[in-house]
Design a protein around this motif. Structure first.
Motif, PDB file in Angstrom:
ATOM      1  N   ALA A  44      -2.508  -8.170   3.505  1.00 43.63           N
ATOM      2  CA  ALA A  44      -2.359  -6.831   4.090  1.00 43.63           C
ATOM      3  C   ALA A  44      -1.036  -6.186   3.691  1.00 43.63           C
ATOM      4  O   ALA A  44      -0.994  -4.996   3.352  1.00 43.63           O
ATOM      5  N   LEU A  45       0.044  -6.967   3.690  1.00 41.89           N
ATOM      6  CA  LEU A  45       1.360  -6.419   3.340  1.00 41.89           C
ATOM      7  C   LEU A  45       1.378  -5.946   1.888  1.00 41.89           C
ATOM      8  O   LEU A  45       1.918  -4.885   1.574  1.00 41.89           O
ATOM      9  N   GLN A  46       0.776  -6.721   1.007  1.00 41.44           N
ATOM     10  CA  GLN A  46       0.709  -6.356  -0.412  1.00 41.44           C
ATOM     11  C   GLN A  46      -0.071  -5.061  -0.614  1.00 41.44           C
ATOM     12  O   GLN A  46       0.364  -4.154  -1.333  1.00 41.44           O
ATOM     13  N   LEU A  47      -1.223  -4.959   0.038  1.00 42.02           N
ATOM     14  CA  LEU A  47      -2.072  -3.772  -0.111  1.00 42.02           C
ATOM     15  C   LEU A  47      -1.435  -2.550   0.538  1.00 42.02           C
ATOM     16  O   LEU A  47      -1.506  -1.435  -0.001  1.00 42.02           O
ATOM     17  N   ILE A  48      -0.798  -2.742   1.684  1.00 40.80           N
ATOM     18  CA  ILE A  48      -0.088  -1.645   2.353  1.00 40.80           C
ATOM     19  C   ILE A  48       1.000  -1.099   1.440  1.00 40.80           C
ATOM     20  O   ILE A  48       1.147   0.123   1.276  1.00 40.80           O
ATOM     21  N   THR A  49       1.762  -2.010   0.833  1.00 40.07           N
ATOM     22  CA  THR A  49       2.872  -1.598  -0.036  1.00 40.07           C
ATOM     23  C   THR A  49       2.361  -0.780  -1.222  1.00 40.07           C
ATOM     24  O   THR A  49       2.891   0.299  -1.525  1.00 40.07           O
ATOM     25  N   LEU A  50       1.317  -1.284  -1.876  1.00 41.81           N
ATOM     26  CA  LEU A  50       0.771  -0.584  -3.037  1.00 41.81           C
ATOM     27  C   LEU A  50       0.274   0.809  -2.669  1.00 41.81           C
ATOM     28  O   LEU A  50       0.653   1.811  -3.299  1.00 41.81           O
ATOM     29  N   MET A  51      -0.572   0.894  -1.640  1.00 38.56           N
ATOM     30  CA  MET A  51      -1.181   2.181  -1.293  1.00 38.56           C
ATOM     31  C   MET A  51      -0.153   3.153  -0.718  1.00 38.56           C
ATOM     32  O   MET A  51      -0.243   4.365  -0.939  1.00 38.56           O
ATOM     33  N   THR A  52       0.835   2.640  -0.004  1.00 37.88           N
ATOM     34  CA  THR A  52       1.880   3.516   0.523  1.00 37.88           C
ATOM     35  C   THR A  52       2.712   4.093  -0.609  1.00 37.88           C
ATOM     36  O   THR A  52       3.003   5.299  -0.633  1.00 37.88           O
TER      37      THR A  52
END
Length: 576
Positions: free
Chosen positions: A181-189
């Motif tokens: 989740a942290l990885q995907l949040i970082t990318l999309m943000t």
């Protein structure tokens, strides 16, 4: 200690090589000491200069443009990824000139894109040498060089797209925890804070990976949970972007970006050209060969077949094979939202190149060292790299050559005012006063202007209206930026009467004329106010007051961002 140093050098070697390739790509610009002024340069330079001045004067105005865009008070950065504007502003403050700014950001975007493509290939167990060559090819084609050539924002989508594919690959490969989740949040943000349209492409591109991941996952419930966390986290951490867009559009009729012919801007084959609208024959051959390979042996590698098929479909959608003329008739909104179907290549290229890296590695590992297949697989990628690097280098050399010629502004569109003194323009790009260029070269940009209801249907002439009502009129007024993000205009009138101010007003704008707040006034076709002026000296003050709910939303975003950085730092520390 010596062994640790050697290991660090070995681990860092691919990235040193990627930096070297980045330098080689921009070498013509370094040698010529020139600035490339492309289609979007002046528009984005205004954005970044605005943020620079706000930081320098510590006088922030999240919505209203007080230092740039003819000091008209129009809204740009708040609706066009504000954090990225401030990020570029910091680079400009450090660089102090547009030339040094371009060199730094060009190196940065090539390095980010090349590193992402390299890491993607390594993630797929490609040989390091193959991963590097694929990364070099990717750095030289499509939208990635468009940042150097024209400051097109889609280039940043191309730079970050390989990281998106890495997240997608994880959904299939990692059966215990398909989504971090942290990885995907970082990318999309990050991508939403840079380029909204690219974030839409990313989200759509990840859907097939998620579906495949659900099928292969040992714990589908965990996958859904992590996805929901990622979606909620991204929504909170991008509240400053979508919140501003929502607020502005609730009470204002905002002008759409320009309409373009979809068919004219779709991808098409070319002999050697690899810019945003063309795909060179050597790359076409590689992609076709890759597709044939997975079709003939689809069961050899599900992952290779999957990413190649998905990439090929998107590539077809981006090209002239798709009936874009008909689609534009059926879905006219695509002409000002998508604008260029070739933009879809920022998704197609990383997928197809990742598949090629897998295929070449598989052939090399499974064939005798001196067989024709082995030798061909080793030789085809360096040859392709040479065939894409040379045209890209020639294009950049040609554009930098324009800097020292009368064709300095040849690639700039919608110019309303440009100095005939080319030497002064050249000097301004090297000067430590970035505002000089913006005063010598002005562009009429109708993006995000508020259209009063009686003018909402007539969008064709807003570009010229901005030129006549703002760019040409603003010279008759004196502008002063006040504390608190206010903008003050001063002018002298020979007699009393009606005056149109070179300002852009929104529903949320507070306009004060000669000390009195004006609540009812007529607005022009682009939102410029008509007010009553008195004989002698007049003053007008403009301030943007956002809705109270947006201020609360901004506070939540700031707190959430701080918590994200704290947790992210702790997560990385724990992982190390």
């Amino acid at each position: 200690m010596k062994e640790k140093t050697i290991k660090l050098l070995e681990r860092g070697l691919p990235y040193y090589i990627i930096i070297t390739m980045s330098c080689l790509i921009i070498l013509p610009q370094i040698i010529s000491h020139g600035v490339i002024l492309g289609t979007d340069s002046i528009f984005h330079f205004n954005r970044f200069y605005e943020a620079t001045q706000q930081i320098q004067h510590w006088n922030f105005s999240y919505f209203q443009s007080n230092y740039s865009f003819q000091q008209s008070g129009r809204i740009i950065n708040a609706t066009y990824c504000p954090l990225f504007a401030y990020f570029n502003a910091i680079i400009l403050l450090l660089a102090r000139s547009w030339y040094r700014y371009q060199i730094i950001t060009n190196l940065l975007i090539y390095f980010i894109g090349g590193t992402g493509m390299y890491k993607l290939c390594i993630k797929l167990h490609s040989k390091q040498s193959i991963a590097l060559i694929i990364a070099f090819i990717y750095m030289n084609i499509g939208w990635l060089p468009r940042w150097e050539l024209a400051q097109n924002m889609n280039a940043w989508g191309a730079a970050l797209s390989p990281y998106m594919v890495i997240c997608g690959i994880r959904m299939i490969q990692n059966r215990k925890q398909p989504i971090n989740a942290l990885q995907l949040i970082t990318l999309m943000t990050v991508i939403m804070q840079i380029h909204l349209l690219s974030s839409v492409f990313f989200a759509v591109a990840l859907i097939p990976f998620f579906i495949a991941g659900l099928i292969y996952s040992n714990n589908p419930r965990l996958m859904w949970t992590e996805l929901i966390k990622a979606v909620i986290g991204t929504i909170i951490l991008t509240a400053n972007v979508w919140g501003a867009l929502l607020m502005i559009n609730l009470n204002n009729h905002i002008a759409y970006p320009a309409n373009f012919s979809l068919l004219a801007n779709a991808l098409r084959p070319a002999i050697f050209s690899n810019n945003r609208r063309f795909l060179a024959f050597p790359i076409c051959f590689l992609f076709i060969a890759q597709l044939v390979f997975v079709i003939r042996k689809p069961r050899r590698s599900f992952l290779n077949t999957f990413i190649t098929s998905w990439g090929s479909l998107i590539l077809i959608l981006s090209s002239v094979i798709t009936p874009w003329r008909k689609l534009q008739q059926w879905l006219p909104f695509l002409s000002h939202t998508l604008q260029f179907p070739s933009r879809l290549t920022i998704i197609a290229y990383p997928l197809l190149f990742a598949g090629i890296a897998m295929t070449v590695t598989a052939i090399i590992n499974s064939t005798p060292k001196y067989s024709l297949s082995h030798i061909s697989s080793i030789g085809i990628l360096p040859a392709t790299l040479l065939l894409v690097f040379i045209p890209t280098n020639i294009t950049i050399s040609r554009e930098t050559a324009n800097y020292h010629s009368d064709a300095l502004l040849a690639n700039l569109s919608a110019l309303s005012n440009a100095s005939t003194n080319k030497e002064a323009i050249r000097y301004s790009t090297q000067s430590s006063h970035p505002e000089q260029l913006l005063s010598l070269v002005e562009k009429r940009s109708p993006d995000y202007l508020p259209l009063p209801s009686n003018y909402a249907g007539d969008k064709s002439k807003h570009s010229y209206d901005y030129q006549f009502q703002i760019i040409e009129d603003t010279k008759n007024f004196h502008h002063t930026v006040l504390k608190g993000g206010k903008l003050k205009l001063t002018w002298t009138a020979n007699h009393s009467g009606t005056q149109r101010l070179p300002l852009i007003t929104y529903h949320e704008s507070i306009l004060t004329v000669n000390g009195k707040k004006v609540t009812h006034y007529q607005r022009s076709s682009i939102g410029a106010p008509y007010i009553h002026e008195r004989q002698g000296v007049n003053t007008a003050t403009l301030k943007f007051k956002p809705a109270s709910w947006f201020n609360y939303l901004l506070a939540i975003w700031i707190i959430s961002s701080i918590l994200y950085w704290i947790y992210g730092g702790y997560y990385l520390y724990k992982k190390k």
